[in-house]
Every structure is written in C-alpha cells, then in structure tokens.
Design a protein around this motif. Structure first.
Motif, PDB file in Angstrom:
ATOM      1  N   PHE A   1      20.724  28.262   2.891  1.00 34.43           N
ATOM      2  CA  PHE A   1      22.214  28.850   4.397  1.00 34.43           C
ATOM      3  C   PHE A   1      21.918  30.354   4.027  1.00 34.43           C
ATOM      4  O   PHE A   1      22.069  30.979   3.387  1.00 34.43           O
ATOM      5  CB  PHE A   1      22.888  28.344   4.490  1.00 34.43           C
ATOM      6  CG  PHE A   1      23.645  28.446   2.799  1.00 34.43           C
ATOM      7  CD1 PHE A   1      24.554  29.252   3.127  1.00 34.43           C
ATOM      8  CD2 PHE A   1      24.033  27.236   1.230  1.00 34.43           C
ATOM      9  CE1 PHE A   1      25.816  29.193   1.687  1.00 34.43           C
ATOM     10  CE2 PHE A   1      24.992  27.533   0.894  1.00 34.43           C
ATOM     11  CZ  PHE A   1      25.549  28.755   0.553  1.00 34.43           C
TER      12      PHE A   1
ATOM     13  N   GLU B   1      24.816  33.076   5.622  1.00 33.53           N
ATOM     14  CA  GLU B   1      26.110  33.126   6.140  1.00 33.53           C
ATOM     15  C   GLU B   1      26.318  34.230   5.634  1.00 33.53           C
ATOM     16  O   GLU B   1      26.374  35.052   5.088  1.00 33.53           O
ATOM     17  CB  GLU B   1      27.078  32.217   5.233  1.00 33.53           C
ATOM     18  CG  GLU B   1      28.940  32.356   5.360  1.00 33.53           C
ATOM     19  CD  GLU B   1      29.068  31.464   4.495  1.00 33.53           C
ATOM     20  OE1 GLU B   1      30.599  31.161   5.075  1.00 33.53           O
ATOM     21  OE2 GLU B   1      29.534  31.195   3.530  1.00 33.53           O
TER      22      GLU B   1
ATOM     23  N   CYS C   1      26.805  30.225  11.015  1.00 38.82           N
ATOM     24  CA  CYS C   1      25.821  30.404  10.055  1.00 38.82           C
ATOM     25  C   CYS C   1      24.728  29.452  10.320  1.00 38.82           C
ATOM     26  O   CYS C   1      25.438  28.467  11.191  1.00 38.82           O
ATOM     27  CB  CYS C   1      27.100  29.590   9.277  1.00 38.82           C
ATOM     28  SG  CYS C   1      26.350  28.563   7.593  1.00 38.82           S
ATOM     29  N   SER C   2      23.696  29.362   9.617  1.00 39.87           N
ATOM     30  CA  SER C   2      22.695  28.671   9.173  1.00 39.87           C
ATOM     31  C   SER C   2      22.104  28.097   7.712  1.00 39.87           C
ATOM     32  O   SER C   2      21.699  29.484   7.210  1.00 39.87           O
ATOM     33  CB  SER C   2      21.499  29.807  10.184  1.00 39.87           C
ATOM     34  OG  SER C   2      22.145  30.059  11.627  1.00 39.87           O
ATOM     35  N   ASP C   3      20.993  27.022   8.357  1.00 40.78           N
ATOM     36  CA  ASP C   3      20.196  26.908   7.472  1.00 40.78           C
ATOM     37  C   ASP C   3      19.094  27.563   7.076  1.00 40.78           C
ATOM     38  O   ASP C   3      19.202  27.821   8.448  1.00 40.78           O
ATOM     39  CB  ASP C   3      19.957  25.574   7.196  1.00 40.78           C
ATOM     40  CG  ASP C   3      20.904  24.300   7.098  1.00 40.78           C
ATOM     41  OD1 ASP C   3      22.247  24.450   6.576  1.00 40.78           O
ATOM     42  OD2 ASP C   3      20.483  23.041   7.467  1.00 40.78           O
TER      43      ASP C   3
ATOM     44  N   LEU D   1      15.715  29.728  10.554  1.00 40.99           N
ATOM     45  CA  LEU D   1      17.083  29.046  10.697  1.00 40.99           C
ATOM     46  C   LEU D   1      17.135  28.096  11.761  1.00 40.99           C
ATOM     47  O   LEU D   1      16.484  28.485  12.368  1.00 40.99           O
ATOM     48  CB  LEU D   1      18.316  30.085  11.307  1.00 40.99           C
ATOM     49  CG  LEU D   1      18.078  31.916   9.940  1.00 40.99           C
ATOM     50  CD1 LEU D   1      18.774  32.796  10.931  1.00 40.99           C
ATOM     51  CD2 LEU D   1      18.136  32.092   8.541  1.00 40.99           C
ATOM     52  N   SER D   2      17.992  27.797  11.309  1.00 36.98           N
ATOM     53  CA  SER D   2      18.397  26.507  12.314  1.00 36.98           C
ATOM     54  C   SER D   2      20.002  26.200  12.070  1.00 36.98           C
ATOM     55  O   SER D   2      20.491  26.152  11.134  1.00 36.98           O
ATOM     56  CB  SER D   2      18.262  25.178  11.503  1.00 36.98           C
ATOM     57  OG  SER D   2      16.789  25.342  10.994  1.00 36.98           O
ATOM     58  N   PRO D   3      20.575  26.119  12.849  1.00 36.47           N
ATOM     59  CA  PRO D   3      22.439  26.828  13.162  1.00 36.47           C
ATOM     60  C   PRO D   3      22.941  25.278  11.848  1.00 36.47           C
ATOM     61  O   PRO D   3      22.734  23.824  12.513  1.00 36.47           O
ATOM     62  CB  PRO D   3      22.563  26.178  14.690  1.00 36.47           C
ATOM     63  CG  PRO D   3      21.285  26.237  15.580  1.00 36.47           C
ATOM     64  CD  PRO D   3      19.713  25.793  14.555  1.00 36.47           C
ATOM     65  N   ARG D   4      24.279  25.677  12.160  1.00 38.39           N
ATOM     66  CA  ARG D   4      24.754  24.758  10.753  1.00 38.39           C
ATOM     67  C   ARG D   4      26.295  24.860  11.589  1.00 38.39           C
ATOM     68  O   ARG D   4      26.868  24.046  11.668  1.00 38.39           O
ATOM     69  CB  ARG D   4      23.941  24.943   9.256  1.00 38.39           C
ATOM     70  CG  ARG D   4      25.123  24.657   8.237  1.00 38.39           C
ATOM     71  CD  ARG D   4      25.572  23.134   8.727  1.00 38.39           C
ATOM     72  NE  ARG D   4      23.922  22.487   8.156  1.00 38.39           N
ATOM     73  CZ  ARG D   4      23.577  21.023   8.428  1.00 38.39           C
ATOM     74  NH1 ARG D   4      24.127  20.552   9.021  1.00 38.39           N
ATOM     75  NH2 ARG D   4      22.493  21.389   8.251  1.00 38.39           N
TER      76      ARG D   4
ATOM     77  N   ARG E   1      16.281  35.002  12.269  1.00 38.95           N
ATOM     78  CA  ARG E   1      16.411  34.078  13.863  1.00 38.95           C
ATOM     79  C   ARG E   1      15.213  34.066  14.482  1.00 38.95           C
ATOM     80  O   ARG E   1      14.724  32.858  14.968  1.00 38.95           O
ATOM     81  CB  ARG E   1      17.269  34.539  14.479  1.00 38.95           C
ATOM     82  CG  ARG E   1      18.330  32.781  15.508  1.00 38.95           C
ATOM     83  CD  ARG E   1      19.870  33.879  15.616  1.00 38.95           C
ATOM     84  NE  ARG E   1      20.713  33.571  14.672  1.00 38.95           N
ATOM     85  CZ  ARG E   1      20.869  34.632  13.945  1.00 38.95           C
ATOM     86  NH1 ARG E   1      21.365  35.835  14.591  1.00 38.95           N
ATOM     87  NH2 ARG E   1      22.260  33.901  13.115  1.00 38.95           N
TER      88      ARG E   1
END
Length: 367
Positions: A49, A51, A135-137, A76-79, A71
């Motif tokens: 992740f 962060e 924060c994203s994966d 990145l994928s939204p988390r 991004r």
C-alpha cells in the motif's frame, strides 16, 4: 579479462531495479542478484500500500513525491486508510492529524459515526481516527517489473545467482568476485542489498552503519462474513496491528518488528496467533481459516530513514539502503534522488525539491 561497467548494483529488488532504471540511460549498469529471481525477499512480500504518513515525517517527502508517478502509471488502486484510536488515544490521533496536515498530507480527524460508516462492526471502543483518503493499494509486482523492463531497455544487465563474494577497491575502481567464479570490474559499487546491506559493506571494506533487519508477519484470512473490498486499510494508532481486504480475504499483521539475521524469513506461529487475537478484539469477523502466512524483513537504519549517497570513507561505494517498510511506496522518488547523487546531475523531476541531507550516509560516520 573481466567484464567492466560504470556501475554495479548489488541487489535487484525494488531499490536496485528502480535505481538501475534511473541510471542506465546515462551509464553502463549491471545488477547482481544472489537469488534465482529478483524481488524474492522484501519486494515480493510487501503488504502493498501507499500511505502518505507511513514511515513518519522524515519519509513523507519521498512518499508524497512518488505518488503522482505511481498514480499516473496505473500502479495505485484507491483504498483509504483509518488510523484508529480509543478515547484514551484521542490526543495522539489529533496530534497525528495536525503533524501530517502541516506537512501537506491529506488527513482529517473522524469521529465514531464516520468510522462505523467505513468499517461496519468495529468495536465501540474505537472512537476516533485519522482518515487518509488518498491511501491506495500498490501493484508491487507490476511496479517492480516496470523498473526491471525499463532498466533492460536502456542497456542495464541483470545477473541472478550472482552473490558478491569479494570486492577490492583498486586505483581504477572495483574488482568484484562473484559466486559463480567470474570477475566483474566497475567504477562505482552500489549497495542496494536490503537486509544484507551491512554485510555487503563489510565485504567492500566499508563500515556497517547499523542496518537492522526486522521481521514482519502477514497472514491471509478467510472470514465470515466475507469482507467487502471497499473496507479501508485499518491501522492501530499505537501500531499493534493493521489489516486490509484483499480479493475477499483479509491481510493482517500484528505489526511485529522482531530483530533477525538476514535470511529467508518465515512466520512465527506465535505472531500469527497474536495477530488473529488482536483483530478479533477489534471487529466481529469470525476467522474461518488461515489460508496463507508469510514474513519479510524490513531493514532500517538506526534513525529509521533511508540511506542514499556515497560512503564517507570508501571511494566509489554508494549506499541505497535502509528503506524499511516504505521502500515500495517511495521507490520513484528514492531512485530519482539516489540517481541524482550517484551521477552528480538531475535525471528526473520526481525528486525536485527534496533535501538529500537527511538521507546522507555521512550522518553515521565515526569521527
């Protein structure tokens, strides 16, 4: 006659691969990797992740600068992330929000109702949280492969099963003996060896700077009910656990940091049990099965900041180490900054405005 390169990088995990991708357009580069495949250790075992606050204020500039690249590149994928606390932790949570908001992070204070809306079923004692919407994966495998491919396209070579056995600093650079009996020469030797960074330094005749490998355990759980994938990353403000959804399962860690010798880390059953017990006290999910468990070594310098720069006493020996648990999320800016220091020129805009002095290995040099 031995092969000769401008730069040899010891290690082809995220640190070594990202640096190679940055410098290969400007110099001849060889990555040497002990394992059969690159990224076997810390890179391949990340909780994956990005962060903004992870690693603390000293790491924040590298994380923030890396975000746009990650991004825009589709890594990145939204988390979202919740740093949760009990009422007794409210002052700590509020200080966390204030400290990172002042740095420019997107972080805000939430109350109980807002927490419950994001994580239904969380025990009532968790009444406050710092919410980080960005924060994203991270697709770690894709990012690592991106750097390996970019390095290869610009001429960098990779040699696996090529452990560094000896390094001799000579008048015209370095002469390296590898495990397969071959020799390689180079002008600059880069230490991107992760948990083995101090060992590589000793081989090269440089003083170790106290890079300490710490074991982190992660378990994958099947729960009832199945956890929705839109649940955010949930972290205890006191750093005793964090968990996040992963394809209908939960990835959970007890946030352990057990000192370890450099090795192929394995999870300890006690740490697995502690992780599950802590989660069960936080949220009402029934654990049906432990499907996977693994451990990785996060390697920290004594001040828990990364180390980028030439050794203070050994000519031509460059440090790219101590990335701890934040090496993936800071890789773009860390590599750009390290490449700039290594080559003595700007190679990317990603690191513009980042002060390299907090990461200089000279801060550990003995008088």
């Amino acid at each position: 006659m031995s092969e000769r390169y401008d730069i040899v990088i010891v290690g082809a995990g995220m640190a070594g691969a990202s640096l190679a991708a940055m410098v290969a357009p400007h110099a001849s580069v060889l990555m040497i990797e002990t394992e059969e495949r690159p990224g076997y250790h810390a890179t391949g075992r990340s909780a994956a992740f990005w962060e903004e606050t992870y690693g603390g204020p000293g790491v924040y500039p590298l994380t923030a600068a890396s975000g746009p690249f990650l991004r825009d590149g589709g890594f990145l994928s939204p988390r979202g992330a919740l740093n949760i606390g009990r009422e007794s932790d409210r002052a700590k949570v509020e200080a966390f929000v204030k400290r990172f908001a002042a740095l420019g992070a997107d972080v805000e204070l939430l109350g109980r109702d807002e927490i419950e809306a994001r994580v239904p079923g969380l025990a009532e004692e968790w009444t406050c949280a710092a919410w980080e919407a960005p924060c994203s994966d991270i697709d770690v495998a894709a990012l690592h492969q991106h750097y390996l491919t970019a390095a290869k396209k610009t001429g960098a070579a990779l040699r696996t099963r090529a452990e560094l056995k000896a390094a001799y600093c000579e008048a015209d650079g370095w002469r390296l003996d590898l495990a397969d009996g071959s020799q390689v020469a180079c002008d600059t030797l880069v230490n991107a060896a992760g948990a083995w960074a101090d060992s590589v330094a000793e081989i090269a005749g440089a003083a170790p700077i106290g890079i300490e490998p710490l074991r982190r355990t992660v378990v994958q759980l099947r729960t009832r009910p199945e956890v929705p994938n839109d649940v955010p990353l949930v972290l205890d403000i006191n750093e005793t656990f964090y968990f996040k959804p992963e394809a209908g399962r939960i990835w959970l860690t007890p946030h352990d940091e057990t000192p370890s010798a450099p090795c192929d880390a394995a999870p300890d059953e006690l740490d697995v049990a502690i992780a599950i017990e802590r989660m069960e006290q936080v949220i009402g999910w029934e654990v049906e099965a432990v499907e996977r468990k693994w451990a990785g070594l996060r390697s920290f310098a004594p001040d828990r900041l990364p180390v980028y720069g030439f050794d203070a006493k050994v000519p031509g020996f460059f440090w790219c180490a101590g990335q701890g648990g934040f090496g993936i999320q800071t890789a773009p800016a860390g590599a750009a900054l390290a490449a700039q220091l290594l080559l003595g020129k700007r190679v990317s805009s990603i690191a513009d405005g980042i002060d390299p002095s907090p990461y200089d290995p000279a801060r550990f040099a003995m008088n």
